[in-house]
Scaffold this motif. Structure first.
Motif, PDB file in Angstrom:
ATOM      1  N   ASP A 194      -1.574   7.742  -7.946  1.00 32.38           N
ATOM      2  CA  ASP A 194      -1.099   6.482  -7.366  1.00 32.38           C
ATOM      3  C   ASP A 194       0.380   6.407  -7.722  1.00 32.38           C
ATOM      4  N   SER A 195       1.229   6.859  -6.806  1.00 28.51           N
ATOM      5  CA  SER A 195       2.640   7.114  -7.115  1.00 28.51           C
ATOM      6  C   SER A 195       3.322   5.963  -7.848  1.00 28.51           C
ATOM      7  N   LEU A 196       3.179   4.749  -7.354  1.00 27.90           N
ATOM      8  CA  LEU A 196       3.921   3.609  -7.907  1.00 27.90           C
ATOM      9  C   LEU A 196       2.984   2.537  -8.460  1.00 27.90           C
ATOM     10  N   ASP A 197       1.782   2.955  -8.853  1.00 25.73           N
ATOM     11  CA  ASP A 197       0.801   2.101  -9.538  1.00 25.73           C
ATOM     12  C   ASP A 197       0.395   0.867  -8.723  1.00 25.73           C
ATOM     13  N   VAL A 198       0.116   1.086  -7.471  1.00 22.65           N
ATOM     14  CA  VAL A 198      -0.360  -0.003  -6.619  1.00 22.65           C
ATOM     15  C   VAL A 198      -1.738  -0.468  -7.081  1.00 22.65           C
ATOM     16  N   PHE A 199      -2.622   0.484  -7.362  1.00 21.01           N
ATOM     17  CA  PHE A 199      -3.953   0.115  -7.844  1.00 21.01           C
ATOM     18  C   PHE A 199      -3.874  -0.470  -9.247  1.00 21.01           C
ATOM     19  N   GLY A 200      -3.132   0.176 -10.128  1.00 24.81           N
ATOM     20  CA  GLY A 200      -3.072  -0.266 -11.520  1.00 24.81           C
ATOM     21  C   GLY A 200      -2.523  -1.663 -11.693  1.00 24.81           C
ATOM     22  N   VAL A 201      -1.596  -2.066 -10.841  1.00 20.03           N
ATOM     23  CA  VAL A 201      -0.996  -3.394 -10.962  1.00 20.03           C
ATOM     24  C   VAL A 201      -1.643  -4.392 -10.000  1.00 20.03           C
ATOM     25  N   HIS A 202      -1.721  -4.044  -8.721  1.00 16.98           N
ATOM     26  CA  HIS A 202      -2.162  -5.032  -7.731  1.00 16.98           C
ATOM     27  C   HIS A 202      -3.679  -5.203  -7.686  1.00 16.98           C
ATOM     28  N   ILE A 231       0.827  -1.213   0.000  1.00 17.25           N
ATOM     29  CA  ILE A 231       0.000   0.000   0.000  1.00 17.25           C
ATOM     30  C   ILE A 231       0.854   1.252   0.000  1.00 17.25           C
ATOM     31  N   THR A 232       2.006   1.213   0.659  1.00 17.40           N
ATOM     32  CA  THR A 232       2.818   2.423   0.817  1.00 17.40           C
ATOM     33  C   THR A 232       3.262   3.017  -0.518  1.00 17.40           C
ATOM     34  N   GLY A 233       3.297   2.209  -1.567  1.00 15.93           N
ATOM     35  CA  GLY A 233       3.681   2.747  -2.868  1.00 15.93           C
ATOM     36  C   GLY A 233       2.664   3.707  -3.448  1.00 15.93           C
ATOM     37  N   ALA A 234       1.423   3.636  -2.985  1.00 15.44           N
ATOM     38  CA  ALA A 234       0.374   4.506  -3.533  1.00 15.44           C
ATOM     39  C   ALA A 234       0.515   5.935  -3.053  1.00 15.44           C
ATOM     40  N   PHE A 235       1.008   6.130  -1.825  1.00 16.55           N
ATOM     41  CA  PHE A 235       1.134   7.498  -1.298  1.00 16.55           C
ATOM     42  C   PHE A 235       2.595   7.862  -1.036  1.00 16.55           C
ATOM     43  N   ALA A 236       3.514   7.214  -1.755  1.00 17.76           N
ATOM     44  CA  ALA A 236       4.940   7.494  -1.580  1.00 17.76           C
ATOM     45  C   ALA A 236       5.226   8.969  -1.841  1.00 17.76           C
ATOM     46  N   GLU A 237       6.194   9.508  -1.104  1.00 18.82           N
ATOM     47  CA  GLU A 237       6.731  10.863  -1.266  1.00 18.82           C
ATOM     48  C   GLU A 237       5.872  11.958  -0.627  1.00 18.82           C
ATOM     49  N   ARG A 238       4.870  11.582   0.178  1.00 20.53           N
ATOM     50  CA  ARG A 238       4.065  12.673   0.754  1.00 20.53           C
ATOM     51  C   ARG A 238       3.390  12.360   2.093  1.00 20.53           C
ATOM     52  N   MET A 239       3.454  11.170   2.622  1.00 16.94           N
ATOM     53  CA  MET A 239       2.764  10.853   3.868  1.00 16.94           C
ATOM     54  C   MET A 239       3.725  10.947   5.050  1.00 16.94           C
ATOM     55  N   LYS A 240       3.211  11.427   6.173  1.00 17.39           N
ATOM     56  CA  LYS A 240       4.000  11.479   7.404  1.00 17.39           C
ATOM     57  C   LYS A 240       4.355  10.069   7.866  1.00 17.39           C
ATOM     58  N   PHE A 241       5.550   9.930   8.399  1.00 21.73           N
ATOM     59  CA  PHE A 241       5.984   8.631   8.887  1.00 21.73           C
ATOM     60  C   PHE A 241       5.162   8.212  10.113  1.00 21.73           C
ATOM     61  N   SER A 242       4.843   9.150  10.990  1.00 21.54           N
ATOM     62  CA  SER A 242       4.023   8.838  12.167  1.00 21.54           C
ATOM     63  C   SER A 242       2.631   8.385  11.754  1.00 21.54           C
ATOM     64  N   ALA A 243       2.068   9.067  10.754  1.00 23.94           N
ATOM     65  CA  ALA A 243       0.746   8.684  10.254  1.00 23.94           C
ATOM     66  C   ALA A 243       0.782   7.290   9.639  1.00 23.94           C
ATOM     67  N   LEU A 244       1.868   6.987   8.956  1.00 24.88           N
ATOM     68  CA  LEU A 244       2.020   5.672   8.346  1.00 24.88           C
ATOM     69  C   LEU A 244       1.962   4.571   9.405  1.00 24.88           C
ATOM     70  N   LEU A 245       2.678   4.752  10.499  1.00 21.10           N
ATOM     71  CA  LEU A 245       2.739   3.714  11.528  1.00 21.10           C
ATOM     72  C   LEU A 245       1.377   3.466  12.168  1.00 21.10           C
ATOM     73  N   ILE A 246       0.633   4.545  12.434  1.00 23.06           N
ATOM     74  CA  ILE A 246      -0.702   4.376  13.020  1.00 23.06           C
ATOM     75  C   ILE A 246      -1.642   3.724  12.019  1.00 23.06           C
ATOM     76  N   PHE A 247      -1.570   4.173  10.777  1.00 26.63           N
ATOM     77  CA  PHE A 247      -2.431   3.613   9.722  1.00 26.63           C
ATOM     78  C   PHE A 247      -2.184   2.117   9.555  1.00 26.63           C
ATOM     79  N   ALA A 255      -4.466   7.214  -1.806  1.00 28.33           N
ATOM     80  CA  ALA A 255      -3.931   8.192  -2.763  1.00 28.33           C
ATOM     81  C   ALA A 255      -4.923   9.325  -3.004  1.00 28.33           C
ATOM     82  N   ILE A 256      -6.209   9.003  -3.069  1.00 33.78           N
ATOM     83  CA  ILE A 256      -7.234  10.027  -3.316  1.00 33.78           C
ATOM     84  C   ILE A 256      -7.418  10.917  -2.086  1.00 33.78           C
TER      85      ILE A 256
END
Length: 483
Positions: A397-405, A201-217, A266-267
């Protein structure tokens, strides 16, 4: 008179001889071994026995060995029930699947982002590996793989309570899903799936999400999205499993689940600054190719390991995986060559990943022809999803997580219902039944991901500041950078 006396003496001698013979016969018979029983004819004339006699059972009277009932929950068994071959294969498969995330996925994603975000992107995969390991041990495994209700597992294995190995007594616990391997190995194997799914999932929002938010999510998502869906599909009592929805190694549980969640994230988080207005080329495709190769090799543990046995089905799953991956890469390459005039290296490895994704739900159910068709369909569909669909809808979708997976997972799940061979997988399904499983997973994953992101946003916020995004997440979030 003498003649009479002689006759009388002769009679007495004969009587004594007969009496002596009778006593001798009786003595010998009494001392004979029990196995030297008289013949049936003699038995009918023999006097009633005055002591118990043990009869040897005949072959026809031997009772049939009792058939053990199949296990319905994790159970402690004798070590003699464990298969060394199955255990060795699953140990190797576990290492292969973990290898897919670190370093495979970490390198695959890191090569596609900009240089200022390389370390932050790799940190996502590494941190998810550590975090989900703890979550899985504390509660994830219990919710996913113990009997409870059709919708969620029980709490019998919280903190892995009840999982046993006692060397002195030769006793250990096994899962009802894999009764020939130690439960500890099964827990580890399934843990690697629970790790790679949110890491995708992290590839979809790469380059813009907070690291703290990532861990809780990731924490909330692993408990409230991944574990329930895994229980529905892979625990024998799960409601999608009992309905007959087929997913051999993670088409719905892993890829659709991750792909849909990635799209929603991503949206909600929004596009990167400059998306669609300025070029954002991959920083180092060499890393991406190396990562893709690691994913390909590791996927054999992912798919063939899901047989949870070193048997013919594992071999068929491995063969189907290799075929679909190769065909997926070739079909993406050909369509890109025809449309753009040149086959890109990124397209070639993306096509391989799309083939891997699509064959995942089908690998233990289909033969060679099914693998060929699924691979070809995946390459074409995922190319469309990562280019045309993405461009038309405008999401980042930064790294095409939806498009591929997500797209590849949906294609594979649906075609499993078409190409499943009962003689290979022991089960069959239908296009409609598989479509039901896809729709349920899509809706649940989308709704729950949106709710979780809302909670995280309220707690710590989701996105870094514009200034931090311009500077790069390596420096802003981690205080480091790549020279």
């Amino acid at each position: 008179m003498r003649t009479a006396s002689f006759a009388s003496a002769t009679s007495i001698k004969m009587a004594l001889t007969i009496l002596f013979s009778a006593c001798l016969f009786t003595s010998v018979y009494a001392q004979a071994p029990a196995s030297e029983s008289p013949t049936p004819a003699a038995e009918t004339q023999a006097a009633p026995l005055t002591m118990p006699m043990i009869n040897e059972p005949t072959e026809a009277a031997t009772p049939e060995p009792a058939t053990e009932a199949p296990l319905t929950k994790p159970t402690v068994v004798d070590a003699s029930k464990i298969s060394a071959g199955d255990t060795a294969w699953l140990l190797a498969s576990t290492a292969l699947v973990l290898f897919m995330t670190i370093p495979g996925l970490a390198l695959f994603y890191a090569g596609m982002v900009r240089k200022k975000n390389v370390l932050a992107t790799m940190a996502h995969s590494f941190a998810v590996t550590c975090l989900v390991t703890v979550i899985w041990v504390v509660i994830g495994y219990s919710l996913a793989f113990t009997p409870g209700s059709p919708y969620i597992g029980g709490l019998d294995r919280v903190l892995l309570s009840g999982m046993e190995f006692v060397k002195e007594t030769g006793k250990l616990s096994v899962s009802e899903i894999a009764p020939t391997i130690p439960e500890s190995v099964f827990i580890m194997f399934q843990m690697t799936f629970a790790i790679i799914t949110p890491a995708l999932i992290t590839g979809a929002f790469a380059e813009r999400m907070k690291f703290s938010a990532l861990l809780i999510f990731i924490t909330l998502w692993s408990i409230f999205v991944y574990a329930p869906v895994a229980h529905w599909v892979w625990e024998p009592g799960g409601w999608l499993a009992t309905r007959g929805v087929l997913d051999f190694a993670g088409g719905t549980v892993v890829h659709i689940n991750a792909g849909i969640s990635g799209l929603v994230a991503a949206i909600i988080i929004g596009p990167r600054l400059g998306f669609g207005k300025e070029p954002m080329p991959p920083h180092n495709l060499v890393l991406t190719v190396i990562g893709a190769c690691m994913l390909w090799v590791g996927w054999f543990g992912f798919n063939a390991g899901s047989a949870v046995a070193a048997d013919g089905r594992a071999g068929m799953a491995m063969l189907a995986t290799q075929i679909a991956t190769a065909v997926g890469a070739l079909s993406w390459m050909i369509i890109e060559w025809l449309r753009r005039g040149k086959p890109s290296v990124l397209g070639l490895v993306s096509g391989a990943v799309s083939g891997l994704v699509a064959i995942t739900p089908a690998s233990g159910f289909v033969g060679v022809s099914g693998a060929l068709v699924i691979g070809a369909a995946a390459g074409l569909a995922c190319y469309w999803g990562a280019t045309t669909l993405k461009s038309r809808l405008g999401y980042d979708d930064s790294l095409d997580v939806f498009g591929v997976h997500a797209v590849g997972g949906i294609v594979g799940a649906l075609l499993t219902g078409v190409f499943a061979v009962e003689s290979i997988g022991g089960a069959s399904s239908s296009f409609g039944n598989q479509a039901f499983g896809v729709i349920v997973t899509v809706v649940y994953s989308a709704v729950m991901t949106a709710i979780i992101l809302g909670i995280v946003s309220a707690l710590v916020g989701l996105r870094v500041t514009p200034e931090a995004e311009i500077e790069g997440l390596d420096l802003e979030q981690h205080g480091e950078h790549v020279l």
